[in-house]
Design a protein around this motif. Structure first.
Motif: not given
Length: 465
Positions: A187-199
């Motif tokens: 799952l999610f292998e071919d996509e990026d998880v959005p980065l938090p604004d405060t990372f």
């Protein structure tokens, strides 16, 4: 009206912002959304001590940690004392505790008040877990989330149908180290998880407690967390920023794969209630023992009074009373859960419980005197992730936090003194809690007002340390 059944499903470290019904940007939880769509979602449910063992004791006793005796991960819940399961059991409920107990084992620490219990020892394992029952322990082949659901469904199937049930189905997932199952491994292998604004938070204009905490995704995760042995190490030649982003993706994808398995298994539980014909008569609650940092402020873990850690998901369905698709903005606490169950069961609420029944809120009728501020305390000074002990108050707009800098003899804490510090956040202007305005002259009156309210709540909670 028939006394309702109560199905309480709790995961471990499942942040509300990793659920689509809470507007998650990072994943979908269609089975959990079924509960929210057919019931109510609480937008402001908070824990009073954001760490696993104390939160579980808060829920069972309806008391703050200093009263129930479970302040840190090292404390055990004394099974000789009253808890909500005992009260429901005494009123004729069939009671069961299945999954993650995490309140101690052996002697007086074993689950009490339950007709049946089958629990993980400590944190337990994701794969082929050992589980403990009163007559011993056994290793079960498979994935913990599936196994806990299997045992829950088996107990429901074999229950006495002449009596109501109270089932606590407690999942290990998505607790660290976030081991996913085979079904969701890609799952999610071919996509990026959005980065938090405060990372990439640099903790400027914040307490030293925030700067010193050892829970940064980019710095403090180990090879086991990041699955170097099974999924491989990071590519060569990455810059510091690129490596931080790579580690975030590895962490979040494994975390969300664990969440996906929970979602599937919640669906199994809901389908069973439908097929068994008891959905109308069953209160179904899904929550987590606290929130969790999903790269917010660059962190993983919890403990702090910051929003991502403090906030708990809470969705509830009860067709006989709760309006489908409804929401509530009133402030709910995990010390309210026990009182709520007793209310639905028609039982008196003991005077030494410190919360209030949520039933009026769930019926869309918050009382005029409902709380507009809450008291929080984290006791486990500098242990594990070097987060300083603190207490504080949250109101609809403000949050005041006091890091008092001492272990105070609590078990599991580090006996190292730190200079006291205060933080104040204006949540309306600064929802991400990036700017401490405690020393801003423009907030002097607010500081005075909130400090007085903090110590009023502390005294009301009978917290004398």
């Amino acid at each position: 009206m028939r006394t309702p059944n109560i199905l309480f499903i709790m995961s471990d470290d499942h942040a509300a912002h990793a659920m689509s019904c809470y507007g998650s940007r990072i994943n979908q939880t269609p089975q959990l959304d079924r509960i929210a769509d057919n019931g109510m979602l609480l937008r402001n449910c908070f824990c009073v001590n954001s760490i696993c063992t104390p939160s579980r004791a808060n829920i069972l006793t309806g008391q703050h940690s200093h009263l129930n005796g479970v302040k840190t991960l090292s404390d055990k819940l004394d099974g000789r004392k009253p808890n909500v399961a005992k009260m429901l059991q005494g009123a004729g409920y069939q009671t069961a505790m299945i999954g993650k107990w995490h309140l101690g084992h052996g002697g007086n620490a074993d689950p009490s008040g339950f007709n049946y219990w089958n629990v993980l020892p400590g944190q337990g394992l994701y794969h082929n877990p050992v589980m403990l029952e009163p007559d011993g322990e056994k290793t079960h082949k498979g994935y913990a989330t599936d196994i806990i659901t299997d045992f829950s469904l088996e107990w429901l199937q074999n229950r006495d149908r002449e009596s109501p049930f109270f089932l606590m189905c407690h999942h290990k997932a998505p607790h660290r180290p976030w081991d996913s199952d085979e079904k969701h491994a890609h799952l999610f292998e071919d996509e990026d998880v959005p980065l938090p604004d405060t990372f990439f938070d640099d903790y400027a204009n914040r307490s030293n407690a925030a700067k010193e905490a050892k829970m940064r995704v980019a710095r403090d995760m180990n090879a086991r967390d990041l699955k170097f042995d099974t999924l491989g190490p990071p590519p060569d030649g990455l810059s510091e920023e690129e490596l931080a982003k790579w580690q975030y993706q590895r962490y979040m994808k494994e975390y969300l794969r664990c969440v996906a398995s929970i979602d599937d298994n919640v669906g199994r539980m809901l389908d069973y209630l439908d097929a068994d014909g008891v959905a109308e008569d069953t209160i179904v609650i899904y929550t987590s023992d606290q929130g969790f940092f999903l790269g917010d402020h660059g962190w993983y873990d919890k403990r702090f009074m910051y929003e991502e850690s403090l906030r708990m998901p809470f969705i509830v369905r009860y067709p006989r009373e709760i309006e489908p698709g409804s929401f509530c903005d009133a402030m709910a606490l995990n010390i309210d859960f026990a009182e709520t169950w007793l209310d639905y069961a028609g039982l008196p609420i003991p005077d030494d419980m410190q919360g209030r029944s949520l039933r009026p809120l769930l019926n869309g009728e918050p009382p005029d005197d409902w709380r507009t501020s809450m008291y929080y305390r984290y006791w486990m000074h500098l242990s594990h992730h070097y987060v300083g002990a603190h207490y504080g108050i949250r109101t609809p707009r403000y949050k005041l936090i006091y890091y008092y800098g001492e272990a105070l003899g609590t078990t599991g804490s580090v006996d190292e003194s730190k200079p006291p510090e205060w933080e104040l956040f204006d949540l309306e202007k600064d929802p991400h809690e990036m700017c401490n305005v405690y020393d801003d002259p423009g907030y002097a009156d607010i500081v005075t007002e909130l400090t007085a309210e903090l110590y009023r709540l502390k005294a009301e909670a009978k917290d004398e340390e």
